[in-house]
Design a protein around this motif. Structure first.
Motif, PDB file in Angstrom:
ATOM      1  N   ILE A  68       0.842  -1.208   0.000  1.00  0.00           N
ATOM      2  CA  ILE A  68       0.000   0.000   0.000  1.00  0.00           C
ATOM      3  C   ILE A  68       0.877   1.259   0.000  1.00  0.00           C
ATOM      4  O   ILE A  68       1.894   1.282   0.697  1.00  0.00           O
ATOM      5  CB  ILE A  68      -0.863   0.028   1.300  1.00  0.00           C
ATOM      6  N   TRP A  96       1.376   5.668   0.499  1.00  0.00           N
ATOM      7  CA  TRP A  96       1.054   6.625   1.564  1.00  0.00           C
ATOM      8  C   TRP A  96       0.017   7.650   1.143  1.00  0.00           C
ATOM      9  O   TRP A  96      -0.480   8.399   1.966  1.00  0.00           O
ATOM     10  CB  TRP A  96       2.339   7.356   1.997  1.00  0.00           C
ATOM     11  N   THR A 134       5.215   2.702   4.549  1.00  0.00           N
ATOM     12  CA  THR A 134       6.166   2.834   5.662  1.00  0.00           C
ATOM     13  C   THR A 134       5.828   4.070   6.503  1.00  0.00           C
ATOM     14  O   THR A 134       5.900   4.036   7.730  1.00  0.00           O
ATOM     15  CB  THR A 134       7.598   2.977   5.096  1.00  0.00           C
ATOM     16  N   GLY A 191       9.765  -0.866   2.520  1.00  0.00           N
ATOM     17  CA  GLY A 191       9.503  -1.531   1.249  1.00  0.00           C
ATOM     18  C   GLY A 191      10.635  -2.468   0.863  1.00  0.00           C
ATOM     19  O   GLY A 191      10.403  -3.580   0.378  1.00  0.00           O
ATOM     20  N   GLY A 211       8.389  -5.345   1.826  1.00  0.00           N
ATOM     21  CA  GLY A 211       7.783  -5.389   0.480  1.00  0.00           C
ATOM     22  C   GLY A 211       8.502  -6.392  -0.399  1.00  0.00           C
ATOM     23  O   GLY A 211       7.879  -7.220  -1.081  1.00  0.00           O
ATOM     24  N   GLU A 212       9.817  -6.311  -0.370  1.00  0.00           N
ATOM     25  CA  GLU A 212      10.586  -7.204  -1.235  1.00  0.00           C
ATOM     26  C   GLU A 212      10.426  -8.667  -0.803  1.00  0.00           C
ATOM     27  O   GLU A 212      10.309  -9.568  -1.642  1.00  0.00           O
ATOM     28  CB  GLU A 212      12.055  -6.782  -1.234  1.00  0.00           C
ATOM     29  N   PHE A 222      -0.039  -4.359  -5.958  1.00  0.00           N
ATOM     30  CA  PHE A 222       0.911  -3.304  -5.582  1.00  0.00           C
ATOM     31  C   PHE A 222       0.424  -1.958  -6.107  1.00  0.00           C
ATOM     32  O   PHE A 222       0.004  -1.852  -7.259  1.00  0.00           O
ATOM     33  CB  PHE A 222       2.290  -3.625  -6.202  1.00  0.00           C
ATOM     34  N   ALA A 254       5.236   3.487  -7.217  1.00  0.00           N
ATOM     35  CA  ALA A 254       5.963   4.095  -8.336  1.00  0.00           C
ATOM     36  C   ALA A 254       6.274   3.061  -9.429  1.00  0.00           C
ATOM     37  O   ALA A 254       6.362   1.861  -9.145  1.00  0.00           O
ATOM     38  CB  ALA A 254       7.261   4.689  -7.808  1.00  0.00           C
ATOM     39  N   THR A 258       9.509   0.819  -8.846  1.00  0.00           N
ATOM     40  CA  THR A 258       9.275  -0.171  -7.786  1.00  0.00           C
ATOM     41  C   THR A 258       8.344  -1.263  -8.302  1.00  0.00           C
ATOM     42  O   THR A 258       8.558  -2.452  -8.041  1.00  0.00           O
ATOM     43  CB  THR A 258       8.647   0.488  -6.528  1.00  0.00           C
ATOM     44  N   GLN A 291      10.159  -3.730 -10.421  1.00  0.00           N
ATOM     45  CA  GLN A 291      10.986  -4.621  -9.586  1.00  0.00           C
ATOM     46  C   GLN A 291      10.112  -5.686  -8.894  1.00  0.00           C
ATOM     47  O   GLN A 291      10.450  -6.878  -8.889  1.00  0.00           O
ATOM     48  CB  GLN A 291      11.664  -3.754  -8.531  1.00  0.00           C
ATOM     49  N   LEU A 337       0.342   1.957 -11.017  1.00  0.00           N
ATOM     50  CA  LEU A 337       1.613   2.687 -10.949  1.00  0.00           C
ATOM     51  C   LEU A 337       1.502   4.182 -11.240  1.00  0.00           C
ATOM     52  O   LEU A 337       2.446   4.799 -11.711  1.00  0.00           O
ATOM     53  CB  LEU A 337       2.609   2.035 -11.915  1.00  0.00           C
ATOM     54  N   CYS A 373      -3.226   9.353  -7.671  1.00  0.00           N
ATOM     55  CA  CYS A 373      -2.817   8.796  -8.966  1.00  0.00           C
ATOM     56  C   CYS A 373      -3.676   9.330 -10.106  1.00  0.00           C
ATOM     57  O   CYS A 373      -3.174   9.609 -11.186  1.00  0.00           O
ATOM     58  CB  CYS A 373      -2.837   7.272  -8.922  1.00  0.00           C
ATOM     59  N   GLN A 402       9.475  14.404  -0.971  1.00  0.00           N
ATOM     60  CA  GLN A 402       8.476  14.499  -2.030  1.00  0.00           C
ATOM     61  C   GLN A 402       8.276  15.969  -2.425  1.00  0.00           C
ATOM     62  O   GLN A 402       8.198  16.305  -3.601  1.00  0.00           O
ATOM     63  CB  GLN A 402       7.168  13.890  -1.490  1.00  0.00           C
ATOM     64  N   GLU A 426       4.769  12.079 -14.034  1.00  0.00           N
ATOM     65  CA  GLU A 426       3.773  12.226 -12.974  1.00  0.00           C
ATOM     66  C   GLU A 426       4.316  13.199 -11.926  1.00  0.00           C
ATOM     67  O   GLU A 426       5.266  12.880 -11.210  1.00  0.00           O
ATOM     68  CB  GLU A 426       3.496  10.874 -12.309  1.00  0.00           C
ATOM     69  N   PHE A 485       3.753  14.583  -8.535  1.00  0.00           N
ATOM     70  CA  PHE A 485       2.950  14.153  -7.385  1.00  0.00           C
ATOM     71  C   PHE A 485       2.942  15.241  -6.320  1.00  0.00           C
ATOM     72  O   PHE A 485       3.536  15.104  -5.246  1.00  0.00           O
ATOM     73  CB  PHE A 485       3.538  12.855  -6.843  1.00  0.00           C
TER      74      PHE A 485
HETATM   75  O1  TXE Z   1       6.769   5.044  -3.958  1.00  0.00           O
HETATM   76  P1  TXE Z   1       7.195   3.530  -3.696  1.00  0.00           P
HETATM   77  P2  TXE Z   1       7.230   6.370  -3.191  1.00  0.00           P
HETATM   78  C1  TXE Z   1       4.489   7.564  -7.342  1.00  0.00           C
HETATM   79  C2  TXE Z   1       4.518   9.088  -7.262  1.00  0.00           C
HETATM   80  C3  TXE Z   1       5.559   9.338  -6.229  1.00  0.00           C
HETATM   81  C4  TXE Z   1       6.544   8.219  -6.504  1.00  0.00           C
HETATM   82  C5  TXE Z   1       7.447   7.833  -5.358  1.00  0.00           C
HETATM   83  O2  TXE Z   1       4.908   9.613  -8.507  1.00  0.00           O
HETATM   84  O3  TXE Z   1       6.167  10.579  -6.411  1.00  0.00           O
HETATM   85  O4  TXE Z   1       5.732   7.126  -6.848  1.00  0.00           O
HETATM   86  O5  TXE Z   1       6.697   7.503  -4.189  1.00  0.00           O
HETATM   87  C6  TXE Z   1       6.803  -0.074  -1.061  1.00  0.00           C
HETATM   88  N1  TXE Z   1       9.747  -3.875  -2.943  1.00  0.00           N
HETATM   89  N2  TXE Z   1       3.433   7.009  -6.548  1.00  0.00           N
HETATM   90  O6  TXE Z   1       8.705   6.473  -3.121  1.00  0.00           O
HETATM   91  O7  TXE Z   1       8.592   3.500  -3.191  1.00  0.00           O
HETATM   92  C7  TXE Z   1       6.757   1.139  -0.146  1.00  0.00           C
HETATM   93  O8  TXE Z   1       7.186   0.814   1.178  1.00  0.00           O
HETATM   94  C8  TXE Z   1       8.451  -3.896  -2.555  1.00  0.00           C
HETATM   95  C9  TXE Z   1       2.195   6.793  -7.241  1.00  0.00           C
HETATM   96  O9  TXE Z   1       6.518   6.408  -1.912  1.00  0.00           O
HETATM   97  O10 TXE Z   1       6.862   2.794  -4.933  1.00  0.00           O
HETATM   98  C10 TXE Z   1       5.281   1.518  -0.226  1.00  0.00           C
HETATM   99  O11 TXE Z   1       4.540   0.660   0.629  1.00  0.00           O
HETATM  100  N3  TXE Z   1       7.806  -2.803  -2.079  1.00  0.00           N
HETATM  101  C11 TXE Z   1       1.291   5.972  -6.471  1.00  0.00           C
HETATM  102  C12 TXE Z   1       4.950   1.238  -1.699  1.00  0.00           C
HETATM  103  O12 TXE Z   1       5.943   0.301  -2.149  1.00  0.00           O
HETATM  104  C13 TXE Z   1       8.487  -1.641  -2.009  1.00  0.00           C
HETATM  105  C14 TXE Z   1       1.260   6.053  -5.018  1.00  0.00           C
HETATM  106  C15 TXE Z   1       5.015   2.454  -2.606  1.00  0.00           C
HETATM  107  O13 TXE Z   1       6.262   3.074  -2.474  1.00  0.00           O
HETATM  108  C16 TXE Z   1       9.836  -1.556  -2.424  1.00  0.00           C
HETATM  109  C17 TXE Z   1       2.581   6.292  -4.442  1.00  0.00           C
HETATM  110  C18 TXE Z   1      10.463  -2.738  -2.907  1.00  0.00           C
HETATM  111  N4  TXE Z   1      11.740  -2.747  -3.322  1.00  0.00           N
HETATM  112  C19 TXE Z   1       3.582   6.786  -5.211  1.00  0.00           C
HETATM  113  N5  TXE Z   1      10.243  -0.271  -2.259  1.00  0.00           N
HETATM  114  C20 TXE Z   1      -0.011   5.714  -7.112  1.00  0.00           C
HETATM  115  N6  TXE Z   1      -0.010   4.743  -8.018  1.00  0.00           N
HETATM  116  O14 TXE Z   1      -1.006   6.306  -6.791  1.00  0.00           O
HETATM  117  C21 TXE Z   1       9.201   0.420  -1.755  1.00  0.00           C
HETATM  118  N7  TXE Z   1       8.127  -0.398  -1.598  1.00  0.00           N
END
Ligand code: TXE
Length: 471
Positions: A138, A140, A167, A197, A201-202, A215, A218, A221, A224, A240, A273, A320, A375, A377
């Protein structure tokens, strides 16, 4: 079955309020062992949970929704404190979570199988069975609603679930899980493993015994996560993000469109999003549209989301906020657009301790500027003009994202063409950003794979088994 969640790491980390840096609470810092234990517990729980009558699962989901509605104010305050959004938005998000549970309660058990009788093969039956242990990661930005989208169909179909909350905003998700436990959903059926994450998450994405992973986050992520999921043959849903375009045609209701642009962009401080991230306006109404949008944006009250009258809270984190500001600076420095309003980090009281950013309007933005393709944000609205609908659609589609798009007009030919040609998972007409739980939600291109919401999500969480009985 064990009804308890597997015990977690004793070490914890703290969660802070982005409006003033104050401490909101702390949660366990999950480890790969915690994930392994949760998966074993969830499989054990699956044996009996998957056998429960769909009607009993419906009753639990309805009761949980009722409890969430009763606790709405406390849950909303907690969400505002850990995420930053205004209390009004948090109240709506908590109500949205309850509505999603009610929706899935109402359709639990409705996906029956098929039956046919053949002279050659006999009785041909298709039954639908739950997958087993599923997981969700999920973000934030809308942690509560997105948790609802992910757990609703999983629990309704008799699967068990492990959730990794964001987180930096895990506390309201934990409190919501508490509501489900209080009405009788066993802890072992819905487990939360909090933490980072990279660790939790991993570990979920790599785990060989998890059958599905949903998921939201971003693009890098998500890719991956999808690689790990592919190696362990999980079904995946990836959401995403997007760079949604709004097309305002010359016959549009200008007041409604201007209000739509401001609420569609500055809601949740621009961190949604499906927020409006680019506006294309017919040249003939460009000047009055921009004027009205500016008036509305300048009137927004920015501040701590807990205070009455606040329309926009802080960006969720300083990191951010700084990313958003550097994209605005880059646009200005490279002469790719003009700041009409905002474009600043307010650093005086009462903003000094938080990660605030002023509502920002960029005009005459070059269609190739990064703010028009990526995007962004945060609370930044880039506006540019167009001469023909063909031009507008082409520019709207000129991004790697394809989550949502809207067209504002009452001309049926334009509506018909735009809804066909806009490359997006959702196309709105004379509205934007409305997502009822009954219809599928998800994107095309880099916006992701698969769909959440609606009865379509039930198909993802059920597997068809064919049974052939020769008499
Ligand atoms: O995203 P992350 P971030 C986009 C938005 C934002 C950018 C970065 O553009 O500026 O992403 O945000 C978990 N393996 N969106 O850095 O890192 C993490 O703990 C598994 C769009 O916060 O992708 C969190 O729970 N999981 C979006 C979730 O992934 C991992 C909403 C999202 O974090 C991980 C949010 C890993 N290696 C950001 N690393 C939308 N679609 O609405 C992190 N996470």
């Amino acid at each position: 079955m064990t009804s308890k969640q597997a015990p977690m790491n004793q070490e914890s980390y703290e969660v802070y309020n982005p409006a003033d840096g104050s401490l909101v609470g702390s949660v366990p810092a999950g480890t790969p062992d915690d994930v392994n234990n949760a998966v074993s517990t969830a499989w054990e729980a699956f044996r009996s949970w998957s056998q429960t009558d769909p009607l009993d699962r419906s009753k639990l989901l309805f009761s949980a929704a009722q409890l969430v509605r009763a606790d709405q104010k406390d849950l909303a305050r907690l969400l505002t404190r850990e995420q930053g959004k205004p209390l009004r938005e948090s109240m709506n998000e908590v109500a949205g979570f309850a509505r999603v549970l009610e929706y899935y309660a109402s359709i639990s058990g409705t996906l029956k199988g098929d039956y046919g009788l053949s002279k050659t093969y006999g009785h041909m039956m298709v039954v639908r069975q739950p997958l087993g242990v599923c997981a969700a990661i999920i973000p934030w930005n809308m942690p509560v609603l997105i948790m609802g989208w992910k757990i609703g169909p999983v629990l309704a179909t008799g699967n068990t679930m492990i959730v990794k909350p964001s987180t930096t905003a895990p506390l309201t998700c934990k409190a919501l899980a508490g509501c489900l436990y209080r009405v009788g959903v066993p802890e072992s059926v819905l487990q939360l493993v909090t933490g980072s994450g990279e660790v939790v998450g991993e570990a979920l994405a790599r785990h060989p015994d998890i059958k599905s992973l949903s998921f939201t986050g971003a693009v890098p992520t998500g890719i991956q996560v999808a690689e790990h999921a592919a190696k362990t043959l999980k079904k995946t849903i990836l959401e995403l993000g997007g760079s949604d375009a709004m097309i305002v045609c010359k016959d549009a209701d200008l007041e409604a469109a201007a209000k739509g642009a401001v609420s569609g962009r500055f809601f949740n401080c621009g961190q949604t999003c499906t927020a409006i991230k680019r506006v294309f306006v017919d040249t003939s109404i460009y000047a009055p549209f921009v004027r009205r949008v500016r008036e509305l944006a300048d009137a927004l009250q920015v501040g701590n989301g807990l205070l009455a009258g606040v329309d926009m809270g802080p960006v969720h984190s300083k990191r951010q906020r700084d990313t958003v500001h550097s994209l605005v600076q880059e646009t200005v420095d490279n002469r790719l657009g003009t700041v009409l309003s905002g474009g600043k980090i307010p650093d005086s009281d009462p903003y000094a301790m938080g990660s605030f950013y002023l509502p920002t309007i960029l005009t005459d933005v070059d269609p190739d500027a990064p703010v028009m393709r990526e995007e962004v944000f945060g609370p930044v609205l880039p506006i540019s003009e167009f001469d023909s609908i063909s031009d507008a659609i082409e520019r709207a589609n000129a991004t790697r994202f394809g989550l949502g798009a809207s067209v504002w007009t009452h001309d049926m030919r334009t509506i018909s063409r735009a809804t066909q040609e806009l490359d997006a998972g959702i196309v709105w007409v004379n509205q934007h950003l409305r997502i009822p739980p009954e219809v599928p939600f998800g994107g095309v291109k880099s916006s992701g794979l698969g769909r959440e919401n609606g009865r379509y999500a039930l198909f993802h969480y059920l597997e068809e088994k064919t049974i052939l009985i020769h008499p």
